[in-house]
Write a protein that holds these residues in place. Structure first.
Motif, mmCIF file in Angstrom:
data_model
loop_
_atom_site.group_PDB
_atom_site.id
_atom_site.type_symbol
_atom_site.label_atom_id
_atom_site.label_comp_id
_atom_site.label_asym_id
_atom_site.label_seq_id
_atom_site.Cartn_x
_atom_site.Cartn_y
_atom_site.Cartn_z
ATOM 1 N N SER A 269 0.852 -1.192 0.000
ATOM 2 C CA SER A 269 0.000 0.000 0.000
ATOM 3 C C SER A 269 0.886 1.239 0.000
ATOM 4 N N LEU A 270 0.298 2.357 -0.372
ATOM 5 C CA LEU A 270 1.031 3.613 -0.491
ATOM 6 C C LEU A 270 0.413 4.670 0.421
ATOM 7 N N ILE A 271 1.266 5.336 1.188
ATOM 8 C CA ILE A 271 0.844 6.505 1.972
ATOM 9 C C ILE A 271 1.636 7.706 1.479
ATOM 10 N N ILE A 272 0.926 8.790 1.163
ATOM 11 C CA ILE A 272 1.574 10.035 0.758
ATOM 12 C C ILE A 272 1.318 11.081 1.833
ATOM 13 N N ASP B 186 6.596 11.551 0.490
ATOM 14 C CA ASP B 186 6.158 12.904 0.804
ATOM 15 C C ASP B 186 5.723 13.619 -0.462
ATOM 16 N N ALA B 187 4.610 14.359 -0.369
ATOM 17 C CA ALA B 187 4.177 15.151 -1.514
ATOM 18 C C ALA B 187 5.228 16.176 -1.907
ATOM 19 N N ALA B 188 6.041 16.592 -0.936
ATOM 20 C CA ALA B 188 7.087 17.580 -1.214
ATOM 21 C C ALA B 188 8.204 17.019 -2.074
ATOM 22 N N ARG B 189 8.327 15.668 -2.132
ATOM 23 C CA ARG B 189 9.306 15.054 -3.061
ATOM 24 C C ARG B 189 8.552 14.774 -4.356
ATOM 25 N N TRP B 190 8.388 15.829 -5.106
ATOM 26 C CA TRP B 190 7.482 15.835 -6.257
ATOM 27 C C TRP B 190 8.070 15.173 -7.503
ATOM 28 N N GLN C 266 2.008 21.715 -1.195
ATOM 29 C CA GLN C 266 1.316 20.556 -1.750
ATOM 30 C C GLN C 266 0.122 20.937 -2.619
ATOM 31 N N TRP C 267 -0.277 22.235 -2.551
ATOM 32 C CA TRP C 267 -1.405 22.711 -3.345
ATOM 33 C C TRP C 267 -0.969 23.598 -4.510
ATOM 34 N N LEU C 268 0.323 23.688 -4.794
ATOM 35 C CA LEU C 268 0.750 24.392 -6.001
ATOM 36 C C LEU C 268 0.052 23.763 -7.203
ATOM 37 N N ARG D 74 32.843 11.605 6.916
ATOM 38 C CA ARG D 74 31.669 11.869 6.086
ATOM 39 C C ARG D 74 31.174 10.622 5.366
ATOM 40 N N ASN D 75 32.040 9.642 5.154
ATOM 41 C CA ASN D 75 31.605 8.411 4.482
ATOM 42 C C ASN D 75 30.602 7.618 5.315
ATOM 43 N N SER D 76 30.539 7.960 6.603
ATOM 44 C CA SER D 76 29.579 7.292 7.481
ATOM 45 C C SER D 76 28.229 8.006 7.514
ATOM 46 N N LEU D 77 28.184 9.195 6.913
ATOM 47 C CA LEU D 77 26.953 9.982 6.948
ATOM 48 C C LEU D 77 26.037 9.626 5.786
ATOM 49 N N LYS D 78 24.761 9.622 6.055
ATOM 50 C CA LYS D 78 23.765 9.377 5.020
ATOM 51 C C LYS D 78 22.630 10.385 5.172
ATOM 52 N N LEU D 79 22.246 11.015 4.084
ATOM 53 C CA LEU D 79 21.084 11.904 4.061
ATOM 54 C C LEU D 79 19.881 11.084 3.603
ATOM 55 N N ILE D 80 18.961 10.843 4.512
ATOM 56 C CA ILE D 80 17.852 9.930 4.255
ATOM 57 C C ILE D 80 16.749 10.609 3.451
ATOM 58 N N GLN D 81 16.220 9.886 2.473
ATOM 59 C CA GLN D 81 15.147 10.392 1.635
ATOM 60 C C GLN D 81 13.892 9.512 1.767
ATOM 61 N N THR D 82 12.859 9.891 1.095
ATOM 62 C CA THR D 82 11.699 9.026 0.861
ATOM 63 C C THR D 82 11.533 8.926 -0.652
ATOM 64 N N PRO D 83 10.803 7.898 -1.122
ATOM 65 C CA PRO D 83 9.946 6.961 -0.381
ATOM 66 C C PRO D 83 10.741 5.894 0.377
#
Length: 386
Positions: free
Chosen positions: A8-11, A106-110, A33-35, A150-159
């Motif tokens: 299932s998908l949640i946005i 996230d709706a912001a990750r358009w 989200q309403w643009l 810095r090789n240990s750092l991760k910037l987490i994204q969605t989905p």
């Protein structure tokens, strides 16, 4: 990859866009989200794009309490009310999920990346509780005065793809900023895959530059009309169009009885498809007793702006045998213009009698009709600095 994945998908689209709107003028504080892309809000584009990538068993939009009734009325998606935090919004949506796996975005990750989505599915195995895309940190980094690897750092994204029950359980055991941190903190196994710069999150007004290739908002014009009447009541202050009228009587009403602003509020709701004033402020609700109608109108118009609309003009007719309206028309015009963040040249006030006919002619009350034209906020012209 597991075969025949049941997902299932949640946005997530329940945010207030406070950072995004922080530098905008009040008449353009549209939630990100309403643009509007043509007629389509950004959250709907994201939902449609993801639906093309996979046959999800359920698609659920977590949307703010303020937007919920409106979105449910207009769009054919399953909506749930979001909470005060992202985590609460996720938990509210998870109550309706019936599949063993859930994808949360996230709706912001358009701007979706199909390869990242495929890699999410491919990375899932029997021992994995959550699959997460990430970006590497390219620059030297410090934390509390210390340089860190810095090789240990991760910037987490969605989905993020999660096992539903594992996520539900984890979210009950603390406060978390995303799904992966909740599952990891509670002993779950995380699989990391390379993310994409395409998945950058729309957060600030300046980020709009990345949307320059998307469609412009539609140039459609939306018309709305409203009509309201109120009987007179002795020994009560008369408020009309947000200003006080010299009179021995006011209006019999649950609120302050400003019949003009009530009609105008209904006209705006009509233009955006938002129902009527009774839906929003029922006279059975004691919190609206003696309410200031200027604040009610402002609430409705601020909502209209937040979902992408702005006023073009308003034309208002007052039907009154008494009191005499002409001396107040200019002040009413200015009052309405200020409430709607617009110039008084866009507001027209007319007044007429009913030639002593009907309840108005019998001096029992006043009626007001209002018509408005509205359009989508052109965020490319008015918000985005080219």
């Amino acid at each position: 990859m597991e075969n025949n994945l049941n997902i299932s998908l949640i946005i997530m689209a329940a945010g207030t866009s406070s950072r995004f709107c922080s530098q905008m003028s009040p008449n353009h504080r549209i939630k990100k989200q309403w643009l509007r892309l043509g007629h389509t809000p950004l959250w709907e584009k994201v939902a449609n794009d993801l639906a093309k990538l996979y046959d999800f068993k359920q698609i659920i939009l977590a949307i703010s309490k303020e937007d919920f009734a409106y979105a449910k009325k207009i769009y054919d998606y399953k909506f749930v009310c979001g909470g005060k935090t992202r985590q609460e919004s996720v938990q509210n949506a998870l109550e309706y999920i019936q599949t063993p796996l859930v994808l949360i975005s996230d709706a912001a990750r358009w701007n979706l990346d199909e390869n990242v989505f495929k890699n999410l599915l491919n990375a899932l195995n029997e021992d994995t509780d959550c699959v997460v895309p990430y970006l590497e940190v390219p620059d030297t980094a410090t934390y509390e005065g210390r340089y860190i690897e810095r090789n240990s750092l991760k910037l987490i994204q969605t989905p993020q793809l999660c096992r539903t029950q594992k996520l539900k359980d984890a979210l009950t055991k603390g406060n978390f900023t995303d799904e992966s941190s909740a599952i990891w903190t509670n002993g779950g196994k995380i699989a990391y895959i390379k993310g994409s710069s395409k998945l950058a999150k729309l957060t600030y007004e300046n980020d709009l530059n990345a949307l320059k290739e998307l469609p412009n908002p539609s140039k459609e014009i939306f018309c709305g009309s409203g009509f309201d009447v109120h009987a007179f009541e002795m020994n009560k202050k008369m408020i009309l169009g947000g200003i006080e009228i010299e009179s021995d009587f006011g209006f019999k009403a649950h609120s302050d009885g400003d019949v003009l602003l009530h009609a105008l509020t209904d006209a705006i709701l009509g233009a955006i498809g938002g129902g009527d004033i009774g839906d929003w402020f029922p006279d059975t609700d004691e919190t609206h007793k003696n309410a200031d109608s200027k604040l009610l109108l402002k609430q409705i118009y601020d909502f209209a702006i937040s979902i992408g609309f702005e006023i073009i003009n308003a034309d208002i007719t007052i039907y009154a045998q008494i009191p005499k309206i002409s001396p107040y028309k200019s002040k009413i015009r200015q009052s309405v213009a200020e409430i709607l963040y617009t110039d008084k040249s866009r507001i027209n006030i007319k007044a007429t009698t009913t030639e002593k006919l009907g309840f108005i002619g019998r001096k029992e009350g006043i009626g007001v009709s209002a018509s408005v034209n509205m359009k989508f906020i052109n965020w490319k012209e008015k918000i985005w600095t080219f």
